[in-house]
Design a protein around this motif. Structure first.
Motif, mmCIF file in Angstrom:
data_model
loop_
_atom_site.group_PDB
_atom_site.id
_atom_site.type_symbol
_atom_site.label_atom_id
_atom_site.label_comp_id
_atom_site.label_asym_id
_atom_site.label_seq_id
_atom_site.Cartn_x
_atom_site.Cartn_y
_atom_site.Cartn_z
ATOM 1 N N VAL A 95 0.964 -1.179 -0.087
ATOM 2 C CA VAL A 95 -0.051 -0.199 -0.007
ATOM 3 C C VAL A 95 0.825 1.270 -0.053
ATOM 4 C CG1 VAL A 95 -2.129 1.221 1.124
ATOM 5 C CG2 VAL A 95 -1.698 -1.300 1.457
ATOM 6 N N HIS A 96 0.630 2.016 -1.016
ATOM 7 C CA HIS A 96 1.493 3.458 -1.056
ATOM 8 C C HIS A 96 0.598 4.417 -1.622
ATOM 9 C CE1 HIS A 96 2.058 2.984 -5.341
ATOM 10 N NE2 HIS A 96 1.934 1.625 -5.002
ATOM 11 N N GLY A 97 1.139 5.775 -1.749
ATOM 12 C CA GLY A 97 0.381 6.768 -1.980
ATOM 13 C C GLY A 97 -0.842 7.218 -0.930
ATOM 14 N N GLY A 98 -1.853 7.703 -1.432
ATOM 15 C CA GLY A 98 -2.955 8.205 -0.588
ATOM 16 C C GLY A 98 -3.673 7.189 -0.016
ATOM 17 N N SER A 99 -3.665 5.861 -0.428
ATOM 18 C CA SER A 99 -4.366 4.579 0.030
ATOM 19 C C SER A 99 -3.637 4.247 1.518
ATOM 20 C CB SER A 99 -4.133 3.491 -0.948
ATOM 21 O OG SER A 99 -2.783 3.007 -1.092
ATOM 22 N N VAL A 100 -2.702 4.842 1.834
ATOM 23 C CA VAL A 100 -2.134 4.533 3.267
ATOM 24 C C VAL A 100 -2.869 4.959 4.283
ATOM 25 C CG1 VAL A 100 0.614 4.627 2.414
ATOM 26 C CG2 VAL A 100 -0.718 6.487 3.415
ATOM 27 N N ARG A 101 -3.765 5.760 4.150
ATOM 28 C CA ARG A 101 -4.698 6.512 4.954
ATOM 29 C C ARG A 101 -6.025 5.278 5.233
ATOM 30 N NH1 ARG A 101 -4.823 12.426 3.443
ATOM 31 N NH2 ARG A 101 -3.173 13.212 4.584
ATOM 32 N N ASP A 102 -6.096 4.492 4.027
ATOM 33 C CA ASP A 102 -7.109 3.135 4.050
ATOM 34 C C ASP A 102 -6.655 2.204 5.033
ATOM 35 O OD1 ASP A 102 -8.754 4.568 2.444
ATOM 36 O OD2 ASP A 102 -8.177 3.462 0.674
ATOM 37 N N MET A 103 -5.276 2.174 5.589
ATOM 38 C CA MET A 103 -4.780 0.982 6.451
ATOM 39 C C MET A 103 -4.767 1.768 7.916
ATOM 40 S SD MET A 103 -3.875 -1.361 4.560
ATOM 41 C CE MET A 103 -5.131 -1.115 3.481
ATOM 42 N N VAL A 135 2.644 -1.060 4.193
ATOM 43 C CA VAL A 135 2.539 0.197 4.086
ATOM 44 C C VAL A 135 3.889 0.751 3.814
ATOM 45 C CG1 VAL A 135 2.108 2.505 5.201
ATOM 46 C CG2 VAL A 135 0.478 0.470 5.600
ATOM 47 N N CYS A 136 3.830 1.589 2.610
ATOM 48 C CA CYS A 136 5.144 2.043 2.310
ATOM 49 C C CYS A 136 5.494 3.452 3.292
ATOM 50 C CB CYS A 136 4.727 2.903 0.904
ATOM 51 S SG CYS A 136 6.074 4.035 0.287
ATOM 52 N N GLY A 137 6.541 3.125 3.838
ATOM 53 C CA GLY A 137 7.086 4.068 4.971
ATOM 54 C C GLY A 137 7.278 5.545 4.444
ATOM 55 N N ALA A 140 3.864 6.871 3.829
ATOM 56 C CA ALA A 140 3.364 7.105 5.179
ATOM 57 C C ALA A 140 3.998 8.426 5.767
ATOM 58 C CB ALA A 140 3.578 6.031 6.281
ATOM 59 N N ALA A 141 5.182 8.451 5.597
ATOM 60 C CA ALA A 141 5.871 9.992 6.240
ATOM 61 C C ALA A 141 5.306 11.157 5.571
ATOM 62 C CB ALA A 141 7.164 9.669 5.756
ATOM 63 N N TYR A 142 4.797 11.123 4.334
ATOM 64 C CA TYR A 142 4.344 12.040 3.357
ATOM 65 C C TYR A 142 3.007 12.442 4.062
ATOM 66 C CZ TYR A 142 2.739 14.739 -0.717
ATOM 67 O OH TYR A 142 2.243 16.034 -1.340
ATOM 68 N N TYR A 143 2.246 11.494 4.025
ATOM 69 C CA TYR A 143 0.759 11.473 4.584
ATOM 70 C C TYR A 143 0.584 11.833 6.172
ATOM 71 C CZ TYR A 143 -0.643 10.915 -0.192
ATOM 72 O OH TYR A 143 -1.012 11.119 -1.700
ATOM 73 N N GLY A 144 1.858 11.831 6.988
ATOM 74 C CA GLY A 144 1.684 11.660 8.358
ATOM 75 C C GLY A 144 1.162 10.725 8.962
ATOM 76 N N ASP A 149 -0.593 4.469 13.989
ATOM 77 C CA ASP A 149 -2.025 4.694 13.381
ATOM 78 C C ASP A 149 -2.424 3.515 12.775
ATOM 79 O OD1 ASP A 149 -1.864 7.469 14.085
ATOM 80 O OD2 ASP A 149 -0.769 8.007 12.483
ATOM 81 N N LEU A 150 -1.874 2.475 12.412
ATOM 82 C CA LEU A 150 -1.764 1.567 11.392
ATOM 83 C C LEU A 150 -2.823 0.482 12.214
ATOM 84 C CD1 LEU A 150 1.304 0.781 9.777
ATOM 85 C CD2 LEU A 150 -0.388 1.945 8.943
#
Length: 177
Positions: A95-103, A135-137, A140-144, A149-150
């Motif tokens: 999971v990367h990009g904006g979808s990290v929040r879905d995790m 999750v792509c670290g 995750a760093a980019y999206y805070g 949080d996972l």
């Protein structure tokens, strides 16, 4: 002329809905990953082994299921229906990009959305079937998004590229869908 386009649109809308009737819940992930029977398909080879990684970067609409995560449930359900034993199916989702929040758990998810994370129950059900989530670290760093949080069981990787490379070394193929 306008009425012809409306009639044409309605015809194909109804036809699409009729085709959706062919899909039903699977037996493993009952509330997700609807499948259809496929008549005349080439049979799967006895003992078929699936080590497959999925990639997702597009976030779900807030409060809705991420279609890519639902695809993992569909993969499990359709192969179960085709007679593949659970121990012959090893799946991972990177999971990367904006979808990290879905995790993320609901508290973290609500910081960026005005809804609960509809993906939590599905991810937990998939984990019970042995699906690993990475999750792509970097994303995750980019999206805070922090490790705490996972959703429990979701792993933080150095990057999506790293996770895919390591999975490939373990014999996983990348699903192109």
């Amino acid at each position: 002329m306008k009425s012809i386009f409306i009639i044409y649109g309605l015809f194909f809308s109804f036809q699409s809905l009729a085709q959706m009737d062919q899909f039903h819940a699977g037996k493993v992930i009952e509330n997700h990953g609807k499948i259809a029977e496929v008549e005349g398909m080439d049979p799967l080879p006895p003992g078929a082994q699936f080590n497959v990684s999925f990639d997702v970067s597009k976030a779900a609409v807030p409060g809705e299921i991420n279609r890519s995560i639902d695809s993992v449930a569909r993969f499990i359900n359709m192969h179960d229906a085709a007679g593949v034993a659970a121990e012959q199916i090893n799946l991972a989702m990177v999971v990367h990009g904006g979808s990290v929040r879905d995790m993320t758990v609901n508290n973290a998810y609500r910081k960026n959305n005005e809804a609960d994370n509809a993906n939590v129950a599905l991810i937990m059900a998939l984990q019970k079937q042995g699906v690993d989530f990475y999750v792509c670290g970097q994303s995750a760093a980019y999206y805070g998004v922090k490790t705490e949080d996972l959703i429990p069981g979701v792993k933080m990787a150095l990057s999506a590229m790293t996770a895919h490379a390591l999975l490939q070394q373990k014999g996983y193929t990348l699903n192109p869908f």
